[in-house]
Design an enzyme around this catalytic site. Structure first.
Site, mmCIF file in Angstrom:
data_model
loop_
_atom_site.group_PDB
_atom_site.id
_atom_site.type_symbol
_atom_site.label_atom_id
_atom_site.label_comp_id
_atom_site.label_asym_id
_atom_site.label_seq_id
_atom_site.Cartn_x
_atom_site.Cartn_y
_atom_site.Cartn_z
ATOM 1 N N TRP A 76 -12.661 8.373 -5.807
ATOM 2 C CA TRP A 76 -13.263 7.781 -4.606
ATOM 3 C C TRP A 76 -12.592 8.319 -3.353
ATOM 4 O O TRP A 76 -11.394 8.559 -3.325
ATOM 5 C CB TRP A 76 -13.084 6.274 -4.685
ATOM 6 C CG TRP A 76 -13.238 5.533 -3.391
ATOM 7 C CD1 TRP A 76 -12.301 5.391 -2.401
ATOM 8 C CD2 TRP A 76 -14.400 4.829 -2.937
ATOM 9 N NE1 TRP A 76 -12.808 4.636 -1.359
ATOM 10 C CE2 TRP A 76 -14.087 4.289 -1.665
ATOM 11 C CE3 TRP A 76 -15.654 4.614 -3.481
ATOM 12 C CZ2 TRP A 76 -15.000 3.526 -0.942
ATOM 13 C CZ3 TRP A 76 -16.563 3.862 -2.751
ATOM 14 C CH2 TRP A 76 -16.233 3.327 -1.499
ATOM 15 N N ASN A 93 -12.657 7.397 1.100
ATOM 16 C CA ASN A 93 -13.268 6.756 2.266
ATOM 17 C C ASN A 93 -12.664 7.346 3.537
ATOM 18 O O ASN A 93 -12.758 8.568 3.729
ATOM 19 C CB ASN A 93 -13.237 5.228 2.204
ATOM 20 C CG ASN A 93 -11.892 4.581 2.005
ATOM 21 O OD1 ASN A 93 -11.338 4.618 0.916
ATOM 22 N ND2 ASN A 93 -11.362 3.952 3.039
ATOM 23 N N ASP A 94 -12.052 6.590 4.413
ATOM 24 C CA ASP A 94 -11.718 7.033 5.771
ATOM 25 C C ASP A 94 -11.041 8.402 5.835
ATOM 26 O O ASP A 94 -10.087 8.660 5.095
ATOM 27 C CB ASP A 94 -10.751 6.045 6.426
ATOM 28 C CG ASP A 94 -11.242 4.617 6.402
ATOM 29 O OD1 ASP A 94 -12.402 4.384 6.034
ATOM 30 O OD2 ASP A 94 -10.444 3.731 6.759
ATOM 31 N N GLN A 106 -8.486 8.716 2.596
ATOM 32 C CA GLN A 106 -8.249 7.646 1.652
ATOM 33 C C GLN A 106 -8.827 8.035 0.296
ATOM 34 O O GLN A 106 -9.998 8.396 0.188
ATOM 35 C CB GLN A 106 -8.899 6.360 2.161
ATOM 36 C CG GLN A 106 -8.266 5.788 3.415
ATOM 37 C CD GLN A 106 -6.953 5.094 3.116
ATOM 38 O OE1 GLN A 106 -6.923 3.947 2.723
ATOM 39 N NE2 GLN A 106 -5.850 5.815 3.311
ATOM 40 N N TRP A 161 -13.351 1.987 -4.949
ATOM 41 C CA TRP A 161 -12.207 1.837 -4.052
ATOM 42 C C TRP A 161 -11.013 1.247 -4.802
ATOM 43 O O TRP A 161 -11.157 0.394 -5.666
ATOM 44 C CB TRP A 161 -12.600 0.927 -2.896
ATOM 45 C CG TRP A 161 -11.557 0.775 -1.833
ATOM 46 C CD1 TRP A 161 -11.441 1.495 -0.690
ATOM 47 C CD2 TRP A 161 -10.482 -0.177 -1.815
ATOM 48 N NE1 TRP A 161 -10.356 1.056 0.040
ATOM 49 C CE2 TRP A 161 -9.752 0.043 -0.619
ATOM 50 C CE3 TRP A 161 -10.058 -1.172 -2.686
ATOM 51 C CZ2 TRP A 161 -8.633 -0.714 -0.288
ATOM 52 C CZ3 TRP A 161 -8.939 -1.916 -2.349
ATOM 53 C CH2 TRP A 161 -8.246 -1.685 -1.156
ATOM 54 N N SER A 172 -4.978 3.771 6.132
ATOM 55 C CA SER A 172 -5.325 4.840 7.062
ATOM 56 C C SER A 172 -4.277 5.059 8.155
ATOM 57 O O SER A 172 -3.441 4.204 8.417
ATOM 58 C CB SER A 172 -6.683 4.562 7.702
ATOM 59 O OG SER A 172 -7.708 4.640 6.747
ATOM 60 N N ASP A 206 -3.985 1.108 10.582
ATOM 61 C CA ASP A 206 -4.678 2.305 11.057
ATOM 62 C C ASP A 206 -4.103 2.869 12.360
ATOM 63 O O ASP A 206 -4.807 2.995 13.370
ATOM 64 C CB ASP A 206 -6.175 2.026 11.246
ATOM 65 C CG ASP A 206 -6.819 1.317 10.073
ATOM 66 O OD1 ASP A 206 -6.319 1.484 8.947
ATOM 67 O OD2 ASP A 206 -7.806 0.593 10.270
ATOM 68 N N GLU A 212 -10.917 -1.987 13.400
ATOM 69 C CA GLU A 212 -10.368 -0.997 12.467
ATOM 70 C C GLU A 212 -10.403 0.438 13.019
ATOM 71 O O GLU A 212 -11.153 0.772 13.929
ATOM 72 C CB GLU A 212 -11.122 -1.010 11.130
ATOM 73 C CG GLU A 212 -11.003 -2.271 10.335
ATOM 74 C CD GLU A 212 -11.596 -2.102 8.938
ATOM 75 O OE1 GLU A 212 -11.011 -2.665 8.014
ATOM 76 O OE2 GLU A 212 -12.632 -1.409 8.779
#
Length: 569
Positions: free
Chosen positions: A137, A139-140, A156, A164, A197, A260, A316
């Site tokens: 997986w 993501n960001d 990520q 996730w 992140s 973040d 975020e």
């Protein structure tokens, strides 16, 4: 087993059955010790399998602990863990609970190569010019930075499953932001928690003391999301091997919802500035500013309120950067942006952000989140370039999700004030293959589709036209209608509607189409609509039609694009 600590505990039994077949037994704390003879430890993964807690141990220490979709029998794919620091030594693999007939521990082995499969990068749902990891997986986007001639994209990453979890920082590099080479993960979960992140900077003057003579360090600033949730740093002088700072964390928890960090060097005040999302009581979204002389010691400077609970402004993954309006360096503004792409414009004196407006709309599509921009792009280039998380689900594949194409951001004046514009980077032109160019003085209802002879899977389409006062112009991209309604000056794509005003009496559209979605640019970049969607592989048709009044001076350039992945992989 009740593993909670305390003065008492209990076990519940709530499901009792009778059977003539002996049930599978469960081994608790099953483990195996291996000699490390290769770079990677290969772990079998089965998508949808019960998650097992897998701990890697070296003599005297725990290397890492993750929840793994462990395959008890035939795996769907293999996770590769870089264990080269322990080459020539023994490591132990421990699993919290394992069926007694599982072959998972026996299947684990060390190897100098990954076990990727022959279809790597050409799997049916793999975007062909949108970055995605080999396996697992993502993501960001994190830590986007230009260093030693390469664009670095951290992200990520869950290397042990399709969904996730187990947040690591994945790592990829590119010379052109189009063709990426994925490297090994650089940040693993540790005693401070999973790796959430953050950002990256080049410490050119070695203010941190983490560099070497003639070698400024590349410093990663990230959230360790344990209890407490804190901010930490790691550094490298070669852009490949990273060491976590021995005195982490560098910033203690503000609230449990702080995360973040975006860090940049503020030249006028000669200091580092961190922009950090901080969730306050009752779900209030805020962004806090901290300053530092050395990336290791941080002082609170100020904060900006976002929205009350239930709203998404400044929620975020903040980004913070300066842009000149229409390229005029005497008219610079700071852009403060949250994960959904909405932004505010204002001034910044090294301590406080003075916003002029808020809730300015960013992207207008669907399946786009957490955009970040590259730091340390050379002044001779001067571009501010973003990449976002492209949320296309890829069921059945050994990977999930991807990144958007790189997009250049600018500020341009409008009658309502300066606004961001979005333009695909010029480097994407290197993917162009077969093409067609069409031009019409007038193009009206019933006209022959000028793109009927150009079926294509991967597409870049550019169009310009001068519409009448009514009607629709429809671009059909592999079954997805992109509809421009002239009277309203609006773009309609599936369930999304976005304003797309004419510029100088004309509309200019750019559309990129991959297996995993569309990215649409209109009105000279003032309108950006990314759409994360799996397109029908059987539909390769392209089309243009007009309803209502004809349009004038229609010009179309359509390109079939080549995959960005290396051939043979």
């Amino acid at each position: 087993v009740d593993t909670a600590k305390g003065g008492w505990g209990h076990l519940n039994v709530d499901h009792i059955v009778q059977t003539d077949a002996k049930p599978r037994g469960i081994l608790a704390g099953a483990e195996r010790t291996l000699a490390v003879t290769g770079k990677y430890l290969l772990i079998p993964i089965k998508m949808g399998a019960p998650r097992r807690v897998v701990t890697l141990l070296a003599p005297g220490k725990t290397i890492v602990r993750n929840e793994v979709d462990l395959a008890d029998a035939e795996p769907d794919w293999w996770a590769a863990v870089d264990v080269s620091p322990w080459r020539g030594k023994a490591i132990t693999v421990r699993v919290d609970r394992l069926p007694d007939d599982s072959t998972a521990l026996l299947a684990i082995e060390t190897s100098n190569t990954r076990r990727d499969g022959r279809e790597l990068y050409h799997e049916p749902l793999r975007g062909q010019f949108h970055f995605s990891p080999r396996r697992g997986w993502n993501n960001d986007p994190n830590g986007m930075v230009y260093f030693q001639g390469e664009y670095h994209l951290f992200f990520q990453h869950n290397p042990y499953g399709w969904a996730w979890g187990n947040m690591h920082w994945g790592h990829a590099v590119s010379r052109d932001m189009v063709r990426w080479e994925e490297l090994d993960d650089v940040l693993w979960p540790d005693e401070f928690g999973p790796m959430f992140s953050g950002s990256a900077v080049v410490d050119w003057n070695n203010t941190s003391g983490l560099g070497e003579a003639g070698k400024p360090p590349l410093v990663l600033i990230y959230t360790a999301a344990g209890n407490p949730t804190v901010q930490c740093i790691a550094s490298s002088t070669d852009g490949r091997h990273f060491t976590k700072y021995a005195r982490n964390p560098v910033l203690s928890q503000v609230t449990g919802g702080n995360r973040d960090p975006k860090v940049m060097w503020h030249e006028p005040s000669k200091q580092w500035v961190m922009v950090l999302y901080v969730e306050k009581p009752a779900g209030r979204h805020t962004v806090h500013f901290f300053t530092s002389p050395n990336l290791r010691e941080w002082t609170f400077a100020s904060h900006v309120e976002g929205d009350p609970a239930g709203r998404r402004f400044l929620f975020e993954c903040p980004d913070f950067f300066e842009l000149a309006v229409d390229g005029d360096v005497a008219r610079k503004l700071w852009v403060l942006r949250g994960a959904n792409g909405e932004y505010a414009l204002g001034g910044f004196d090294g301590v406080r952000f003075s916003g002029r407006a808020d809730h300015l709309a960013g992207q207008r599509g669907r399946g786009f989140y957490a955009p970040q921009t590259f730091s340390d792009i050379p002044a001779s280039d001067g571009r501010r370039i973003q990449i976002g998380w492209f949320q296309t689900e890829t069921k059945g594949m050994p990977f999930n999700q991807s990144m958007t194409i790189p997009v250049e951001l600018k500020l341009a004046a409008t009658s309502e004030g300066p606004r961001l514009t979005y333009t695909p980077v010029r480097e994407l032109e290197s993917l162009r293959g077969n093409s067609t160019r069409q031009a019409f003085e007038t193009f009206g209802p019933g006209a022959t589709n000028p793109l009927r002879s150009m079926p294509a899977e991967l597409v870049e389409l550019r169009a310009e036209f001068e519409p009448a006062e009514r009607g629709e112009v429809i671009f059909n991209i592999r079954g997805i209608p992109v509809v421009y309604r002239v009277k309203e000056q609006m773009l309609h794509v599936q369930d999304q509607i976005a304003p797309a005003p004419l510029r100088g009496g004309k509309q200019r559209l750019t559309i990129y189409c991959d297996r995993t979605g569309l990215e649409i640019f209109a009105s000279d970049g003032f309108t950006y609509m990314p759409f994360a969607i799996n397109l029908d592989p059987a539909n390769l048709a392209l089309g243009v039609e007009v309803k209502g009044a004809p349009v004038r001076d229609l010009r179309i350039d359509a390109y079939e694009l080549r995959p960005a992945w290396p051939r043979g992989k």
